[in-house]
Design an enzyme around this catalytic site. Structure first.
Site, PDB file in Angstrom:
ATOM      1  N   HIS A 188       0.703  -1.095  -0.317  1.00  0.00           N
ATOM      2  CA  HIS A 188       0.197  -0.125   0.278  1.00  0.00           C
ATOM      3  C   HIS A 188       1.230   1.074   0.080  1.00  0.00           C
ATOM      4  O   HIS A 188       0.604   2.309  -0.531  1.00  0.00           O
ATOM      5  CB  HIS A 188      -0.893  -0.022   1.656  1.00  0.00           C
ATOM      6  N   GLU A 430     -10.000 -10.459 -11.486  1.00  0.00           N
ATOM      7  CA  GLU A 430      -8.794 -10.777 -10.745  1.00  0.00           C
ATOM      8  C   GLU A 430      -8.472 -11.961 -10.055  1.00  0.00           C
ATOM      9  O   GLU A 430      -7.868 -12.596  -9.016  1.00  0.00           O
ATOM     10  CB  GLU A 430      -8.765  -9.594  -9.695  1.00  0.00           C
ATOM     11  N   ASN A 453      -2.898  -6.843 -10.752  1.00  0.00           N
ATOM     12  CA  ASN A 453      -1.662  -7.601  -9.328  1.00  0.00           C
ATOM     13  C   ASN A 453      -2.431  -8.750  -8.215  1.00  0.00           C
ATOM     14  O   ASN A 453      -2.240  -9.755  -8.039  1.00  0.00           O
ATOM     15  CB  ASN A 453      -2.649  -6.049  -7.584  1.00  0.00           C
ATOM     16  N   ASP A 454      -3.869  -8.425  -8.344  1.00  0.00           N
ATOM     17  CA  ASP A 454      -4.324  -9.885  -7.597  1.00  0.00           C
ATOM     18  C   ASP A 454      -4.326 -11.311  -8.179  1.00  0.00           C
ATOM     19  O   ASP A 454      -3.866 -12.668  -9.044  1.00  0.00           O
ATOM     20  CB  ASP A 454      -5.683  -9.965  -7.325  1.00  0.00           C
ATOM     21  N   ARG A 464       1.301 -11.607  -3.006  1.00  0.00           N
ATOM     22  CA  ARG A 464       2.073 -10.343  -3.623  1.00  0.00           C
ATOM     23  C   ARG A 464       2.352  -9.012  -2.566  1.00  0.00           C
ATOM     24  O   ARG A 464       2.894  -8.384  -3.601  1.00  0.00           O
ATOM     25  CB  ARG A 464       0.099  -9.612  -4.728  1.00  0.00           C
ATOM     26  N   CYS A 501      -7.538  -1.150 -13.915  1.00  0.00           N
ATOM     27  CA  CYS A 501      -7.030  -0.942 -13.417  1.00  0.00           C
ATOM     28  C   CYS A 501      -5.781  -1.786 -12.222  1.00  0.00           C
ATOM     29  O   CYS A 501      -5.360  -0.738 -11.576  1.00  0.00           O
ATOM     30  CB  CYS A 501      -8.357  -0.993 -12.155  1.00  0.00           C
TER      31      CYS A 501
HETATM   32  C1  PEP Z   1      -5.554  -6.069  -8.466  1.00  0.00           C
HETATM   33  O1  PEP Z   1      -5.897  -6.689  -7.615  1.00  0.00           O
HETATM   34  O2  PEP Z   1      -4.987  -5.614  -9.405  1.00  0.00           O
HETATM   35  C2  PEP Z   1      -5.803  -4.695  -8.102  1.00  0.00           C
HETATM   36  C3  PEP Z   1      -6.602  -3.073  -8.549  1.00  0.00           C
HETATM   37  O3  PEP Z   1      -6.757  -4.236  -6.687  1.00  0.00           O
HETATM   38  P1  PEP Z   1      -6.350  -4.105  -5.483  1.00  0.00           P
HETATM   39  O4  PEP Z   1      -4.857  -3.675  -5.787  1.00  0.00           O
HETATM   40  O5  PEP Z   1      -6.723  -2.846  -4.333  1.00  0.00           O
HETATM   41  O6  PEP Z   1      -6.417  -5.872  -4.309  1.00  0.00           O
HETATM   42 MG    MG Z   2      -7.024  -6.206  -6.055  1.00  0.00          MG
END
Ligand code: PEP
Ligand code: MG
Length: 551
Positions: A188, A430, A453-454, A464, A501
């Site tokens: 984060h 995801e 990301n996920d 991750r 995203c």
């Molecule tokens: C992702 O998983 O790519 C995402 C955009 O959501 P977060 O990073 O909040 O899990």
């Molecule tokens: Mg995510």
């Protein structure tokens, strides 16, 4: 000169004193005091400081966050001096000869419980305000600085690692860059740094020592180096790099106001990811054309109790109106895994990333979901809100989400509360399961947004958050790219739009592949908008190929 090597997770050079994040100890214990009058004076001083801080917040809100927030802080200031509240505290100090901290904490608990038990939902919501006010007075009594940075000048913030709730409370105007011992490119802290457009390094390890606190430092988000007390030669090189960075920024300014279109006329939607209403300023400053991911969990992470419908409504409304009709995709609650919230009272899990997180919490606890959906639909008439559900794996989950939305719309209809019945509903892609059933899912929703990301984590079975997995966590892996292509094909077959995203959306080296797949939208951190726009405007969509999908 000391050089510490970490991993650069947000580009740029920053210079400033190194400041170790202070994790304040706010536990309150009951103590017996002999000088009652002195304790009352301590209380009065803490009250005065709280009122002064609140008055500053009121002024700040009147300038940039709107009247409603200003009124909220005015109410907080009034409560600091509320006769019953103060009377309760002082009698406790007098009768039990206890310290002011203990008396304030007791009063806060008593009054917030009293409000929470009231019938009226507005009064119930005030319980959270009382907790907030209590915390402020306590911080002032304990000498704790909210935001963890007790410095008059901006600093390079160093920490072991920062929890999501800690990053939310930081006074961002004081931060020039981040360096953490742990963390990964998806932590984060890294996401926050990219949103703020400031450099960050993670994984600096044990070499990053607390006794470097206060020393003149540079961080280079490209090389991943933290340099303390640089020698003359290094300093000259850093200065040169800094100058180049400023020049690039100046050049990118010319991208503002320009269309997100390739040389051969293919238009893309270039949106932003935000984590709180405060980030809208960065979206506007960087000319983002919408918000493709508003991580609504900030509301839950920064609170000490479930945020009320009204509090949520206010946050969503403020973002929707500030964006003035541009699309704002708000993702429903995505906590669990690394984002833990105490008051949710979740059972400890062996594998939290595979546990009760995101949509699973909402479907298990319909009251929490309903409160958020009501707030979202109420806010939908103030702009162009779209609702997005995270961590979807199955068709039945989407059907249940849609049923919950319909039921909320029926309620609002019956109550005569306006809402936009055409609010778009979308899902995050995801999980690998969502890829395999993408064709069925696409028939149920208005859009897909790929959370790379996920999706990387779950496709490659690679944590991750871990910083020792380096090359194994590879968002360019052909498995992942083929997965994205499958989702894009399914979306287009059903006639819906698809965006990205996750952090990969801002990776300019991927742009030709995304263009070849026909991705419609990219949602990136505000600071990435102008570089991505520049890359889009130099691309020719027709000649883009899917080469990267090959092993
Ligand atoms: C992702 O998983 O790519 C995402 C955009 O959501 P977060 O990073 O909040 O899990
Ligand atoms: Mg995510």
């Amino acid at each position: 000169m000391i050089t510490i090597q970490g991993k650069g997770v947000s580009k740029g050079i920053a210079k400033g004193p190194l400041y170790f994040f202070q994790r304040p100890d706010t536990t309150v214990t009951q103590k017996t005091v002999t000088d009652i009058e002195a304790e009352k004076v301590r209380l009065a001083v803490a009250q005065a400081a709280s009122i002064e801080q609140l008055n500053i917040l009121v002024e700040k809100c009147q300038e940039d966050a709107g009247e409603e927030m200003a009124t909220l802080f005015e109410t907080h200031a009034m409560f600091v001096e509320d006769e019953d509240f103060v009377e309760y505290i002082t009698s406790l100090i007098e009768e039990e000869s206890c310290n002011a901290e203990y008396a304030v904490e007791q009063a806060g608990e008593q009054f917030s419980a009293m409000f929470a038990a009231m019938d009226d939902s507005y009064m119930q919501a005030r319980a959270a305000d009382i907790k907030d006010v209590t915390k402020r007075i306590l911080n002032n009594l304990l000498g704790v600085v909210d935001g963890g940075i007790n410095s008059d000048v901006p600093v390079i913030l160093a920490a072991d690692d920062l929890a999501p709730s800690e990053t939310l409370q930081l006074d961002k105007s004081k931060i020039l860059g981040f360096v953490t011992q742990g963390g990964s490119g998806n932590s984060h802290t890294a996401i926050l740094a990219r949103t703020m457009g400031i450099p960050a390094i993670c994984g600096a390890g044990e070499a990053l020592q607390e006794n470097y606190h206060g020393r003149a430092s540079y961080i280079d988000g490209e090389t991943g180096q933290l340099i303390i007390d640089p020698d003359a030669l290094t300093l000259a090189a850093l200065k040169e790099k800094f100058e180049k960075q400023q020049e690039t920024k100046r050049l990118l300014e010319t991208m503002k106001g320009k269309e997100d279109v390739t040389l051969d006329g293919k238009k893309l939607l270039l949106y932003c990811n935000i984590g709180s209403p405060e980030d809208v300023a960065a979206v506007q400053a960087n000319d983002g054309q919408g918000i493709g991911l508003f991580r609504s969990e900030f509301l839950y992470l920064s609170a000490s109790d479930y945020p009320s419908e009204d509090e949520q409504f206010e946050a969503y409304r403020s973002v929707a109106s500030a964006m003035n009709g541009k699309r704002v995709v708000i993702r429903t609650l995505d906590i669990g895994a690394d984002k833990q919230v105490d008051y949710f009272d979740m059972k400890k899990e062996e594998n939290p990333a595979l546990g009760v997180r995101a949509i699973r919490i909402c479907l298990n606890r319909p009251e929490i979901f309903r409160t958020q959906l009501r707030a979202l639909y109420r806010a939908s008439v103030y702009g162009k809100i779209a609702i997005m559900f995270p961590m979807i794996t199955s068709v039945w989950e989407v059907k249940e989400c849609k049923r919950a939305c319909q039921s909320v719309m029926n309620e609002l209809e019956a109550e005569g509360i306006p809402y936009d019945k055409d609010t778009e509903l979308g899902i995050m892609i995801e999980t690998p399961a969502s890829i395999f059933v993408a064709e069925e899912l696409a028939k149920l929703v208005d859009f897909f947004s790929i959370g790379t990301n996920d999706l990387t984590q779950y496709t490659l079975a690679c944590d991750r958050q871990a910083n020792n997995l380096g090359k194994f966590y590879d968002p360019h892996h052909p498995a992942l790219l083929r997965a994205i292509k499958m989702a894009a094909d399914a979306a287009h077959k059903a006639g819906i739009w698809i965006g990205i995203c996750g952090e990969l959306g801002a990776d300019i080296s991927m742009l030709p592949t995304f263009l070849a797949m026909g991705i419609d939208e990219l949602s990136v951190s505000p600071a990435a908008v102008l570089p991505v726009r520049a890359a889009i405007r130099q691309s020719i969509a027709k000649i883009c190929t899917l080469e990267m999908l090959e092993c």
